[in-house]
Design a protein around this motif. Structure first.
Motif, short mmCIF file in Angstrom:
data_model
loop_
_atom_site.label_atom_id
_atom_site.label_comp_id
_atom_site.label_asym_id
_atom_site.label_seq_id
_atom_site.Cartn_x
_atom_site.Cartn_y
_atom_site.Cartn_z
N VAL A 124 6.04 19.79 0.48
CA VAL A 124 6.19 18.33 0.61
C VAL A 124 6.60 17.75 -0.74
CG1 VAL A 124 5.09 16.15 1.25
CG2 VAL A 124 4.40 18.29 2.37
N LEU A 125 7.57 16.86 -0.72
CA LEU A 125 7.94 16.08 -1.90
C LEU A 125 7.85 14.61 -1.51
CD1 LEU A 125 8.92 15.80 -4.78
CD2 LEU A 125 11.26 16.14 -3.98
N ILE A 126 6.95 13.89 -2.20
CA ILE A 126 6.75 12.47 -1.94
C ILE A 126 7.53 11.69 -2.98
CG2 ILE A 126 5.05 10.61 -1.81
CD1 ILE A 126 2.96 12.81 -1.10
N ARG A 127 8.40 10.80 -2.54
CA ARG A 127 9.27 10.06 -3.44
C ARG A 127 8.92 8.58 -3.38
NH1 ARG A 127 12.01 14.05 -0.75
NH2 ARG A 127 13.00 15.61 -2.07
N ASP A 128 8.17 8.14 -4.36
CA ASP A 128 7.78 6.73 -4.40
C ASP A 128 8.86 5.93 -5.12
OD1 ASP A 128 6.26 4.48 -4.05
OD2 ASP A 128 4.41 5.40 -4.78
N GLU A 129 8.88 4.63 -4.86
CA GLU A 129 9.90 3.75 -5.43
C GLU A 129 11.30 4.32 -5.22
OE1 GLU A 129 8.90 2.22 -9.34
OE2 GLU A 129 7.60 0.87 -8.23
N ALA A 130 11.56 4.78 -4.02
CA ALA A 130 12.84 5.43 -3.72
C ALA A 130 14.02 4.47 -3.77
CB ALA A 130 12.78 6.12 -2.36
N HIS A 131 13.76 3.17 -3.85
CA HIS A 131 14.87 2.22 -4.05
C HIS A 131 15.49 2.42 -5.43
CE1 HIS A 131 10.92 0.38 -4.89
NE2 HIS A 131 11.48 0.01 -6.04
N ARG A 132 14.81 3.17 -6.32
CA ARG A 132 15.34 3.42 -7.65
C ARG A 132 16.11 4.74 -7.73
NH1 ARG A 132 11.46 1.86 -12.54
NH2 ARG A 132 13.49 2.11 -13.54
N LEU A 133 16.41 5.32 -6.59
CA LEU A 133 17.30 6.49 -6.58
C LEU A 133 18.61 6.15 -7.28
CD1 LEU A 133 16.82 7.79 -2.93
CD2 LEU A 133 16.29 9.07 -5.01
N ARG A 134 19.17 7.13 -7.95
CA ARG A 134 20.46 6.95 -8.60
C ARG A 134 21.53 7.75 -7.87
NH1 ARG A 134 18.98 7.19 -15.08
NH2 ARG A 134 17.40 5.54 -15.04
N ASP A 135 22.76 7.43 -8.17
CA ASP A 135 23.86 8.14 -7.53
C ASP A 135 23.84 9.62 -7.90
OD1 ASP A 135 26.32 8.36 -6.05
OD2 ASP A 135 27.33 8.55 -7.98
N GLY A 165 0.78 -1.24 0.00
CA GLY A 165 0.00 0.00 0.00
C GLY A 165 0.81 1.27 0.00
N LYS A 166 2.10 1.20 -0.35
CA LYS A 166 2.94 2.40 -0.31
C LYS A 166 2.39 3.51 -1.21
CE LYS A 166 6.72 0.21 -1.52
NZ LYS A 166 6.16 -1.17 -1.61
N SER A 167 2.07 3.15 -2.44
CA SER A 167 1.60 4.17 -3.39
C SER A 167 0.23 4.72 -3.00
CB SER A 167 1.54 3.59 -4.81
OG SER A 167 2.82 3.15 -5.21
N ALA A 168 -0.64 3.84 -2.52
CA ALA A 168 -1.97 4.30 -2.09
C ALA A 168 -1.85 5.29 -0.93
CB ALA A 168 -2.82 3.10 -1.69
N ILE A 169 -0.96 5.00 0.00
CA ILE A 169 -0.75 5.92 1.13
C ILE A 169 -0.15 7.23 0.63
CG2 ILE A 169 0.58 6.27 3.25
CD1 ILE A 169 0.29 3.24 3.74
N GLY A 170 0.83 7.13 -0.28
CA GLY A 170 1.45 8.34 -0.82
C GLY A 170 0.44 9.24 -1.50
N LEU A 171 -0.45 8.66 -2.28
CA LEU A 171 -1.47 9.46 -2.97
C LEU A 171 -2.46 10.08 -1.98
CD1 LEU A 171 -2.13 7.14 -6.02
CD2 LEU A 171 -1.00 9.36 -6.05
N PRO A 187 -2.47 2.04 -7.96
CA PRO A 187 -3.02 1.62 -6.67
C PRO A 187 -4.46 1.15 -6.79
CG PRO A 187 -1.82 3.67 -6.46
CD PRO A 187 -1.90 3.37 -7.93
N ALA A 188 -4.74 0.02 -6.19
CA ALA A 188 -6.07 -0.55 -6.09
C ALA A 188 -6.62 -1.02 -7.43
CB ALA A 188 -7.04 0.45 -5.46
N THR A 189 -5.81 -1.08 -8.47
CA THR A 189 -6.27 -1.57 -9.75
C THR A 189 -5.08 -2.12 -10.51
OG1 THR A 189 -7.53 -1.05 -11.74
CG2 THR A 189 -6.00 0.63 -10.98
N GLY A 232 3.25 6.87 -15.58
CA GLY A 232 2.19 6.78 -16.58
C GLY A 232 0.93 6.16 -16.00
N ALA A 233 1.10 5.13 -15.16
CA ALA A 233 -0.06 4.49 -14.55
C ALA A 233 -0.78 5.44 -13.61
CB ALA A 233 0.39 3.24 -13.78
N LEU A 234 -0.04 6.19 -12.81
CA LEU A 234 -0.66 7.12 -11.88
C LEU A 234 -1.39 8.25 -12.63
CD1 LEU A 234 1.98 7.54 -9.03
CD2 LEU A 234 -0.13 6.23 -9.01
#
Length: 307
Positions: A71-82, A8-14, A285-287, A38-40
Protein backbone atom coordinates in the motif's frame (compact mmCIF):
# COMPACT_ATOMS: atom_id res chain seq x y z
CA UNK A 1 -10.62 10.29 -1.33
CA UNK A 2 -11.52 13.96 -1.63
CA UNK A 3 -12.39 16.51 1.02
CA UNK A 4 -11.72 20.08 2.02
CA UNK A 5 -9.32 21.28 4.69
CA UNK A 6 -10.14 19.80 8.07
CA UNK A 7 -12.29 16.91 6.83
CA UNK A 8 -9.95 14.34 8.38
CA UNK A 9 -8.02 13.14 5.32
CA UNK A 10 -4.70 12.84 7.12
CA UNK A 11 -6.22 11.28 10.24
CA UNK A 12 -7.91 8.63 8.10
CA UNK A 13 -4.70 8.04 6.15
CA UNK A 14 -2.71 7.47 9.33
CA UNK A 15 -5.37 5.12 10.68
CA UNK A 16 -5.28 3.11 7.44
CA UNK A 17 -1.48 2.95 7.69
CA UNK A 18 -1.57 1.74 11.30
CA UNK A 19 -4.20 -0.94 10.70
CA UNK A 20 -2.56 -2.34 7.56
CA UNK A 21 0.88 -2.38 9.18
CA UNK A 22 -0.63 -4.30 12.09
CA UNK A 23 -1.68 -6.91 9.51
CA UNK A 24 1.92 -7.22 8.34
CA UNK A 25 1.50 -5.18 5.14
CA UNK A 26 4.26 -3.02 3.70
CA UNK A 27 2.94 0.54 3.79
CA UNK A 28 4.48 3.92 3.02
CA UNK A 29 2.98 7.37 3.46
CA UNK A 30 3.97 9.96 0.86
CA UNK A 31 3.21 13.65 0.45
CA UNK A 32 4.53 16.58 -1.55
CA UNK A 33 5.03 18.89 1.43
CA UNK A 34 8.15 19.19 3.56
CA UNK A 35 6.27 20.91 6.39
CA UNK A 36 3.52 18.30 6.30
CA UNK A 37 5.99 15.41 6.58
CA UNK A 38 7.84 17.20 9.36
CA UNK A 39 4.62 17.62 11.34
CA UNK A 40 3.67 13.97 10.96
CA UNK A 41 7.13 12.71 11.88
CA UNK A 42 7.22 14.93 14.96
CA UNK A 43 3.73 14.21 16.27
CA UNK A 44 3.27 10.62 15.14
CA UNK A 45 6.74 9.13 14.67
CA UNK A 46 8.32 10.40 17.89
CA UNK A 47 11.82 8.91 18.15
CA UNK A 48 11.25 5.77 16.09
CA UNK A 49 13.66 6.12 13.17
CA UNK A 50 12.34 3.09 11.30
CA UNK A 51 8.79 4.42 11.60
CA UNK A 52 9.82 7.87 10.36
CA UNK A 53 11.40 6.31 7.29
CA UNK A 54 7.96 5.10 6.20
CA UNK A 55 7.07 8.75 5.52
CA UNK A 56 8.45 9.98 2.23
CA UNK A 57 7.82 12.23 -0.79
CA UNK A 58 6.10 11.87 -4.14
CA UNK A 59 9.46 12.15 -5.90
CA UNK A 60 10.89 9.10 -4.11
CA UNK A 61 9.53 6.57 -6.60
CA UNK A 62 11.28 7.34 -9.87
CA UNK A 63 12.64 3.80 -9.51
CA UNK A 64 9.76 1.60 -8.28
CA UNK A 65 10.43 -0.65 -5.27
CA UNK A 66 10.99 -4.34 -5.99
CA UNK A 67 8.84 -6.04 -4.89
CA UNK A 68 6.12 -3.37 -4.98
CA UNK A 69 4.72 -2.07 -1.72
CA UNK A 70 1.42 -3.49 -0.58
CA UNK A 71 0.00 0.00 0.00
CA UNK A 72 1.17 3.52 -0.81
CA UNK A 73 -0.85 6.31 0.80
CA UNK A 74 -0.50 9.65 -0.98
CA UNK A 75 -1.64 12.58 1.09
CA UNK A 76 -2.04 16.08 -0.33
CA UNK A 77 -2.18 14.50 -3.78
CA UNK A 78 -3.30 17.83 -5.26
CA UNK A 79 0.42 18.68 -5.01
CA UNK A 80 1.40 16.02 -7.53
CA UNK A 81 3.78 17.34 -10.15
CA UNK A 82 3.98 16.59 -13.83
CA UNK A 83 7.37 14.88 -13.39
CA UNK A 84 9.71 14.01 -10.51
CA UNK A 85 12.66 16.41 -10.63
CA UNK A 86 14.97 18.10 -8.16
CA UNK A 87 17.66 20.74 -8.38
CA UNK A 88 19.73 18.44 -6.15
CA UNK A 89 19.64 15.55 -8.65
CA UNK A 90 21.54 14.97 -11.85
CA UNK A 91 19.21 15.37 -14.79
CA UNK A 92 19.66 11.72 -15.73
CA UNK A 93 18.00 10.81 -12.41
CA UNK A 94 14.85 12.82 -13.12
CA UNK A 95 11.62 11.04 -13.85
CA UNK A 96 10.82 10.59 -17.52
CA UNK A 97 7.09 9.99 -17.23
CA UNK A 98 4.16 11.43 -15.28
CA UNK A 99 4.78 11.40 -11.53
CA UNK A 100 1.36 9.87 -10.93
CA UNK A 101 2.38 6.85 -13.03
CA UNK A 102 5.50 6.35 -10.87
CA UNK A 103 3.32 6.32 -7.78
CA UNK A 104 0.84 3.83 -9.20
CA UNK A 105 3.67 1.51 -10.25
CA UNK A 106 5.14 1.54 -6.74
CA UNK A 107 2.37 -0.39 -4.97
CA UNK A 108 -0.44 -2.89 -5.35
CA UNK A 109 -2.99 -0.60 -3.67
CA UNK A 110 -2.84 3.16 -3.93
CA UNK A 111 -4.78 5.58 -1.73
CA UNK A 112 -4.97 9.23 -2.82
CA UNK A 113 -6.17 12.02 -0.54
CA UNK A 114 -6.67 15.37 -2.22
CA UNK A 115 -8.48 18.68 -2.23
CA UNK A 116 -8.38 20.40 -5.61
CA UNK A 117 -9.22 23.68 -3.87
CA UNK A 118 -5.76 23.65 -2.28
CA UNK A 119 -3.83 23.61 -5.57
CA UNK A 120 -2.19 27.03 -5.33
CA UNK A 121 1.09 26.66 -7.26
CA UNK A 122 1.60 26.48 -11.01
CA UNK A 123 3.26 23.06 -10.84
CA UNK A 124 0.46 21.46 -8.73
CA UNK A 125 -1.28 19.15 -11.20
CA UNK A 126 -3.05 16.65 -8.94
CA UNK A 127 -6.74 16.30 -9.79
CA UNK A 128 -9.33 13.54 -9.65
CA UNK A 129 -9.38 13.38 -13.44
CA UNK A 130 -5.58 13.08 -13.62
CA UNK A 131 -5.66 10.11 -11.24
CA UNK A 132 -8.54 8.45 -13.09
CA UNK A 133 -6.74 8.79 -16.43
CA UNK A 134 -3.55 7.30 -14.94
CA UNK A 135 -5.53 4.46 -13.34
CA UNK A 136 -7.02 3.63 -16.74
CA UNK A 137 -3.50 3.39 -18.21
CA UNK A 138 -2.59 0.93 -15.44
CA UNK A 139 -5.86 -1.02 -15.76
CA UNK A 140 -6.63 -0.17 -12.12
CA UNK A 141 -10.05 0.11 -10.55
CA UNK A 142 -10.90 3.48 -8.97
CA UNK A 143 -13.15 3.68 -5.89
CA UNK A 144 -14.01 7.34 -5.14
CA UNK A 145 -15.10 8.63 -1.74
CA UNK A 146 -15.93 12.18 -0.61
CA UNK A 147 -15.48 13.46 2.95
CA UNK A 148 -17.88 16.18 4.06
CA UNK A 149 -17.69 16.60 7.86
CA UNK A 150 -15.13 19.16 9.07
CA UNK A 151 -12.99 18.92 12.18
CA UNK A 152 -11.06 22.19 11.89
CA UNK A 153 -11.97 25.89 12.03
CA UNK A 154 -13.97 25.17 15.19
CA UNK A 155 -16.32 23.03 13.12
CA UNK A 156 -17.68 26.18 11.49
CA UNK A 157 -19.06 25.44 8.03
CA UNK A 158 -20.11 29.10 7.80
CA UNK A 159 -16.48 30.22 8.12
CA UNK A 160 -15.31 27.79 5.45
CA UNK A 161 -18.04 28.90 3.03
CA UNK A 162 -17.25 32.57 3.74
CA UNK A 163 -13.51 32.13 3.09
CA UNK A 164 -14.08 30.16 -0.11
CA UNK A 165 -16.45 32.85 -1.42
CA UNK A 166 -14.02 35.60 -0.37
CA UNK A 167 -11.17 33.93 -2.27
CA UNK A 168 -13.31 33.24 -5.33
CA UNK A 169 -12.92 29.45 -5.20
CA UNK A 170 -16.64 28.82 -4.70
CA UNK A 171 -19.82 30.04 -6.34
CA UNK A 172 -21.56 33.04 -4.86
CA UNK A 173 -20.65 36.59 -3.95
CA UNK A 174 -18.67 37.17 -0.74
CA UNK A 175 -20.66 38.91 1.95
CA UNK A 176 -19.96 40.42 5.35
CA UNK A 177 -18.85 37.92 7.98
CA UNK A 178 -21.62 37.14 10.44
CA UNK A 179 -20.29 35.81 13.78
CA UNK A 180 -21.49 32.28 14.43
CA UNK A 181 -20.07 31.74 17.91
CA UNK A 182 -17.46 29.26 16.61
CA UNK A 183 -14.87 31.45 14.86
CA UNK A 184 -13.62 34.89 15.86
CA UNK A 185 -12.13 37.17 13.20
CA UNK A 186 -10.13 40.35 13.70
CA UNK A 187 -8.53 42.54 11.03
CA UNK A 188 -5.31 44.32 11.94
CA UNK A 189 -4.09 47.35 10.01
CA UNK A 190 -0.38 46.69 10.59
CA UNK A 191 1.87 43.70 11.37
CA UNK A 192 2.78 45.36 14.68
CA UNK A 193 -0.89 45.47 15.71
CA UNK A 194 -1.31 41.84 14.70
CA UNK A 195 1.80 40.87 16.63
CA UNK A 196 0.34 42.47 19.77
CA UNK A 197 -2.90 40.51 19.35
CA UNK A 198 -0.94 37.27 18.99
CA UNK A 199 1.31 37.94 21.99
CA UNK A 200 -1.78 38.69 24.08
CA UNK A 201 -3.32 35.37 23.06
CA UNK A 202 -0.07 33.54 23.80
CA UNK A 203 0.19 35.11 27.29
CA UNK A 204 -3.39 33.96 27.92
CA UNK A 205 -2.29 30.37 27.28
CA UNK A 206 -3.35 29.94 23.66
CA UNK A 207 -1.12 28.41 21.01
CA UNK A 208 -0.59 31.39 18.74
CA UNK A 209 1.36 31.89 15.53
CA UNK A 210 1.86 34.63 12.97
CA UNK A 211 2.01 33.60 9.33
CA UNK A 212 2.74 35.68 6.25
CA UNK A 213 2.03 35.40 2.54
CA UNK A 214 4.36 35.08 -0.43
CA UNK A 215 4.16 38.73 -1.49
CA UNK A 216 5.97 39.89 1.64
CA UNK A 217 9.66 40.75 1.04
CA UNK A 218 11.27 37.70 2.67
CA UNK A 219 14.99 38.32 3.05
CA UNK A 220 16.79 35.20 1.99
CA UNK A 221 19.84 33.86 3.84
CA UNK A 222 22.84 33.08 1.67
CA UNK A 223 25.60 30.49 1.54
CA UNK A 224 25.69 26.72 1.57
CA UNK A 225 24.15 26.48 5.03
CA UNK A 226 21.63 29.26 4.32
CA UNK A 227 22.60 31.44 7.26
CA UNK A 228 22.37 35.16 7.90
CA UNK A 229 25.37 37.20 8.95
CA UNK A 230 24.52 36.63 12.61
CA UNK A 231 24.58 32.85 12.11
CA UNK A 232 20.83 32.33 12.24
CA UNK A 233 18.92 30.37 9.62
CA UNK A 234 15.66 30.95 7.85
CA UNK A 235 14.03 33.79 5.97
CA UNK A 236 12.94 37.01 7.63
CA UNK A 237 10.41 39.77 7.28
CA UNK A 238 11.21 43.34 8.34
CA UNK A 239 8.58 45.24 10.30
CA UNK A 240 8.07 48.97 10.01
CA UNK A 241 9.75 49.65 13.36
CA UNK A 242 13.03 48.15 12.15
CA UNK A 243 12.68 44.80 13.88
CA UNK A 244 12.84 41.55 11.93
CA UNK A 245 10.68 38.49 12.48
CA UNK A 246 12.47 35.22 11.86
CA UNK A 247 10.85 32.50 9.86
CA UNK A 248 11.75 29.59 7.66
CA UNK A 249 12.06 29.35 3.94
CA UNK A 250 8.68 29.07 2.31
CA UNK A 251 8.49 25.32 1.74
CA UNK A 252 10.04 25.58 -1.71
CA UNK A 253 11.50 22.10 -1.98
CA UNK A 254 10.98 18.50 -1.05
CA UNK A 255 14.36 17.12 -0.04
CA UNK A 256 17.94 18.00 0.83
CA UNK A 257 17.08 20.95 3.05
CA UNK A 258 18.43 22.36 6.29
CA UNK A 259 15.68 22.10 8.95
CA UNK A 260 14.15 25.55 9.27
CA UNK A 261 11.86 27.42 11.67
CA UNK A 262 9.08 26.87 9.12
CA UNK A 263 9.08 23.21 10.11
CA UNK A 264 9.11 24.09 13.80
CA UNK A 265 6.15 26.37 13.14
CA UNK A 266 4.39 23.59 11.26
CA UNK A 267 4.72 21.30 14.27
CA UNK A 268 3.14 23.84 16.58
CA UNK A 269 6.17 24.37 18.82
CA UNK A 270 8.55 27.24 19.40
CA UNK A 271 7.99 30.84 20.51
CA UNK A 272 4.94 32.83 19.52
CA UNK A 273 7.18 35.20 17.56
CA UNK A 274 8.24 32.41 15.19
CA UNK A 275 7.06 33.45 11.76
CA UNK A 276 5.88 30.91 9.23
CA UNK A 277 4.89 31.05 5.59
CA UNK A 278 1.15 30.60 5.25
CA UNK A 279 1.57 27.54 3.05
CA UNK A 280 4.08 25.93 5.41
CA UNK A 281 1.77 26.04 8.42
CA UNK A 282 0.59 22.46 8.52
CA UNK A 283 -0.92 21.21 11.78
CA UNK A 284 -0.66 17.50 12.46
CA UNK A 285 -3.91 15.53 12.67
CA UNK A 286 -5.97 16.38 15.75
CA UNK A 287 -3.45 18.98 16.93
CA UNK A 288 -1.65 22.11 15.76
CA UNK A 289 -1.44 25.86 16.24
CA UNK A 290 -4.12 28.44 15.79
CA UNK A 291 -3.71 30.38 12.58
CA UNK A 292 -3.47 34.17 12.59
CA UNK A 293 -2.89 35.21 8.95
CA UNK A 294 -1.08 38.45 8.15
CA UNK A 295 -2.66 40.75 5.59
CA UNK A 296 0.31 41.38 3.24
CA UNK A 297 1.22 44.63 1.55
CA UNK A 298 1.60 44.98 -2.21
CA UNK A 299 4.69 43.17 -3.58
CA UNK A 300 7.91 45.20 -3.49
CA UNK A 301 10.46 43.59 -5.84
CA UNK A 302 14.06 43.88 -4.73
CA UNK A 303 17.28 42.07 -5.54
CA UNK A 304 17.89 41.73 -1.80
CA UNK A 305 14.65 39.93 -1.19
CA UNK A 306 13.42 36.45 -1.98
CA UNK A 307 10.70 36.33 -4.68
Amino acid sequence: MTGGAGTGKSAIGLQIKAELEAQGRTVMYASGSRAFNGALQEHVGYGDRQFKETFTYFSSFVTPPDPPLDVLIRDEAHRLRDRSTSRLWKQKDWGTGPQVDELLAASRLTVFFLDEGQSVRPHDVGTVDLIKDAAARHDAMVVPYKLRERFRCGGSDAYVRWVRALLGVADGEPGAWRPDGLVHIEVADTPEELEQIIRTQALAGASARMVAGYCWPWTKPLGKERRHGDGTRGARIALGDGRKLDGGELDVGEQGHVPSPAETTARGSGPAESLGGGFSLQPAPATGPLEFPVQPPAPRPSEEHAP
